[in-house]
Design a protein around this motif. Structure first.
Motif, mmCIF file in Angstrom:
data_model
loop_
_atom_site.group_PDB
_atom_site.id
_atom_site.type_symbol
_atom_site.label_atom_id
_atom_site.label_comp_id
_atom_site.label_asym_id
_atom_site.label_seq_id
_atom_site.Cartn_x
_atom_site.Cartn_y
_atom_site.Cartn_z
ATOM 1 N N THR A 278 37.526 -38.621 25.823
ATOM 2 C CA THR A 278 36.270 -38.041 26.302
ATOM 3 C C THR A 278 36.467 -36.546 26.489
ATOM 4 O O THR A 278 37.301 -36.119 27.307
ATOM 5 C CB THR A 278 35.826 -38.688 27.614
ATOM 6 N N LYS A 280 33.754 -34.329 27.151
ATOM 7 C CA LYS A 280 32.875 -33.994 28.270
ATOM 8 C C LYS A 280 32.192 -35.281 28.731
ATOM 9 O O LYS A 280 31.616 -36.008 27.919
ATOM 10 C CB LYS A 280 31.795 -32.977 27.873
ATOM 11 N N LEU A 281 32.248 -35.551 30.029
ATOM 12 C CA LEU A 281 31.609 -36.741 30.581
ATOM 13 C C LEU A 281 30.095 -36.593 30.595
ATOM 14 O O LEU A 281 29.567 -35.473 30.692
ATOM 15 C CB LEU A 281 32.096 -36.987 32.008
ATOM 16 N N GLY A 283 26.659 -36.238 32.159
ATOM 17 C CA GLY A 283 26.334 -35.589 33.425
ATOM 18 C C GLY A 283 27.009 -34.251 33.622
ATOM 19 O O GLY A 283 26.739 -33.560 34.609
ATOM 20 N N THR A 284 27.882 -33.865 32.672
ATOM 21 C CA THR A 284 28.552 -32.558 32.762
ATOM 22 C C THR A 284 27.570 -31.437 32.474
ATOM 23 O O THR A 284 26.773 -31.510 31.522
ATOM 24 C CB THR A 284 29.717 -32.485 31.771
ATOM 25 N N ALA A 285 27.608 -30.391 33.297
ATOM 26 C CA ALA A 285 26.769 -29.211 33.069
ATOM 27 C C ALA A 285 27.377 -28.377 31.951
ATOM 28 O O ALA A 285 28.530 -27.955 32.043
ATOM 29 C CB ALA A 285 26.642 -28.401 34.342
ATOM 30 N N ILE A 286 26.603 -28.149 30.917
ATOM 31 C CA ILE A 286 27.059 -27.345 29.779
ATOM 32 C C ILE A 286 26.563 -25.920 29.882
ATOM 33 O O ILE A 286 27.210 -24.969 29.448
ATOM 34 C CB ILE A 286 26.581 -27.979 28.457
ATOM 35 N N SER A 288 23.133 -23.395 32.136
ATOM 36 C CA SER A 288 22.168 -23.386 33.238
ATOM 37 C C SER A 288 21.043 -22.418 32.924
ATOM 38 O O SER A 288 21.189 -21.533 32.073
ATOM 39 C CB SER A 288 22.847 -23.009 34.561
ATOM 40 N N ASP A 297 21.033 -26.646 36.469
ATOM 41 C CA ASP A 297 22.078 -26.988 35.496
ATOM 42 C C ASP A 297 21.465 -27.761 34.323
ATOM 43 O O ASP A 297 20.566 -28.594 34.510
ATOM 44 C CB ASP A 297 23.166 -27.840 36.149
ATOM 45 N N ILE A 299 22.521 -30.472 31.653
ATOM 46 C CA ILE A 299 23.591 -31.448 31.535
ATOM 47 C C ILE A 299 23.408 -32.313 30.289
ATOM 48 O O ILE A 299 22.302 -32.427 29.745
ATOM 49 C CB ILE A 299 23.664 -32.354 32.788
ATOM 50 N N PRO A 303 28.266 -38.899 26.831
ATOM 51 C CA PRO A 303 29.553 -38.208 26.714
ATOM 52 C C PRO A 303 29.772 -37.582 25.339
ATOM 53 O O PRO A 303 29.211 -38.045 24.343
ATOM 54 C CB PRO A 303 30.577 -39.318 26.982
ATOM 55 N N SER A 358 19.007 -30.898 35.439
ATOM 56 C CA SER A 358 19.689 -31.715 36.443
ATOM 57 C C SER A 358 18.798 -32.019 37.639
ATOM 58 O O SER A 358 19.076 -32.944 38.404
ATOM 59 C CB SER A 358 20.954 -30.995 36.920
#
Length: 419
Positions: A278, A280-281, A283-286, A288, A297, A299, A303, A358
């Protein structure tokens, strides 16, 4: 009954094949087909390739696209009436279930016949039903290939029967197969080993048997499609699942039955020498953005995966973010897609994911009132200025009129005195 007997015999032969276990082999596979490609489904990254961008005739692996379009655009409740096109032996020959004009079949039964039995007449009937006619369906095939990124692919028919210009590449076919495999309905169909279909005529094939021998030989194999023509030779696209990893292999223009063992060697190499992590999980903020002076954010809602060779340092994936609109957002809802991220392996495009907000941010009523008041002040100022200039203009005009009247009266008095 000869058709049913043949299918049952084929079924019995397939069942007699002994399962083969994977053995670790650190060397890349020696594939005898002219073109080959192994792709990780989750990451979209290539694991192995041979002449990846060389064009080859795809034979019946063409029906991967035919089946995908049927699933994406068709109605599973439809009953399809076969047209007279089925009698055109330039378009329909080779493997068939011997459809006749005006025969009716369930949409799903034609799909089983196309993907399992590789019936060319079933593929043509599906194509006409979806596209209204064959030329339009072929246009749909090429448009969908472009959307997928299969830029070196050109379809001429829905069956894969040999025609000039009907070509793809190992890389393109892997992209098409990956897209199709990610459709759960397509994946369910191509992993089906046997399926009876309903027909009103006697002595015609009714048991559809999956022609992908690896599906019967190897428990890890769960699809997809094979093909053969004299021009294309042996072609195979197969999918395999092991320990939560999903691989798709493509072999084109292979001389003989070694295509099956070569495909297994490719899967062995991919499963034992590479790993999928993985990157990037979900829910990860890429990235903003700012909405009404509040940070939000962006997100990923799924994944991002990365495929790496074991015990080797791999370069990281590149992420390229682009907004969906150039206008500043006055508000945003949680989960709203407002941008996208392109995933790149070096310069190679792997995928594009949406970026979602987000949290929610509502419109600012004070800002709206302020803007409204400011706008009213501007409009009022413009109107007052207009009235002022109108009054000044009228006053100047009145002064000029009085001046000319005085000037005329003075001139007349001076002329009278001279007389």
């Amino acid at each position: 009954m000869k058709f049913i007997s043949t299918l049952i015999l084929s079924f019995s032969i397939m069942l007699s094949i002994t399962p083969i276990a994977y053995a670790e082999n650190p060397l890349p596979p020696d594939v005898r087909g002219e073109g080959a490609y192994l792709i990780d489904v989750l990451s979209g990254q290539a694991i192995f390739m041979k002449n990846p961008d060389e064009q080859y005739a795809p034979a019946s692996t063409t029906k991967i696209m035919t089946g995908l379009l049927a699933i994406e655009n068709g109605n599973f409740d439809d009953i399809v009436t076969v047209s007279d096109t089925i009698l055109n032996n330039k378009l329909v020959y080779g493997t068939q279930i011997y459809l006749e004009p005006e025969e009716t079949l369930a949409f799903k039964d034609l799909l089983y016949a196309t993907l399992l039995n590789s019936a060319n007449d079933a593929a043509v009937a599906l194509a006409e039903h979806i596209g209204n006619d064959l030329p339009h369906f072929v246009e749909m095939m090429n448009q969908r290939a472009t959307e997928i990124g299969a830029s070196q692919t050109h379809f001429v028919n829905p069956t894969g029967l040999t025609e000039t210009g009907h070509l793809t590449t190992p890389h393109d076919l892997a992209l098409i197969a990956r897209t199709a495999y990610q459709n759960p309905i397509f994946a369910e169909f191509v992993r089906t080993k046997t399926q009876p279909i309903s027909r009103s005529k006697p002595d015609v094939p009714v048991l559809m048997v999956n022609q992908n021998k690896l599906l019967w030989r190897d428990a890890a194999i769960d699809g997809i499609k094979l093909g053969y023509t004299e021009a294309a030779k042996n072609c195979l696209v197969a999918s395999a699942t092991k320990d939560g990893r999903y691989l798709i292999g493509v072999i084109l223009k292979s001389p003989g039955s070694e295509i099956y063992t070569d495909m297994q060697k490719m899967f062995e190499y991919g499963f034992t020498q590479f790993e999928t992590k993985t990157f990037k999980l979900a829910g990860t903020a890429i990235s903003s953005i700012t909405v009404n002076d509040q940070p939000v954010d962006l997100i990923i809602d799924r994944p991002i995966y990365m495929t790496q060779k074991l015990n080797e340092q791999q370069e990281m994936l590149n992420l390229k973010v682009s907004p969906l609109s150039v206008s500043q957002l006055p508000s945003v809802e949680e989960g709203q897609a407002v941008a996208q991220v392109e995933i790149l392996d070096g310069e190679t495009h792997l995928d594009t994911f949406p970026l979602v907000a987000s949290r929610s941010v509502q419109p600012d009523p004070d800002k709206k009132t302020s803007v409204s008041a400011f706008s009213t002040w501007i409009i009022g100022t413009i109107l007052l200025a207009g009235v002022f200039f109108l009054i000044v203009s009228l006053n100047n005009k009145r002064k000029k009129t009085l001046y000319w009247r005085r000037h005329v009266r003075r001139s007349r008095r001076e002329n009278h005195n001279k007389l």
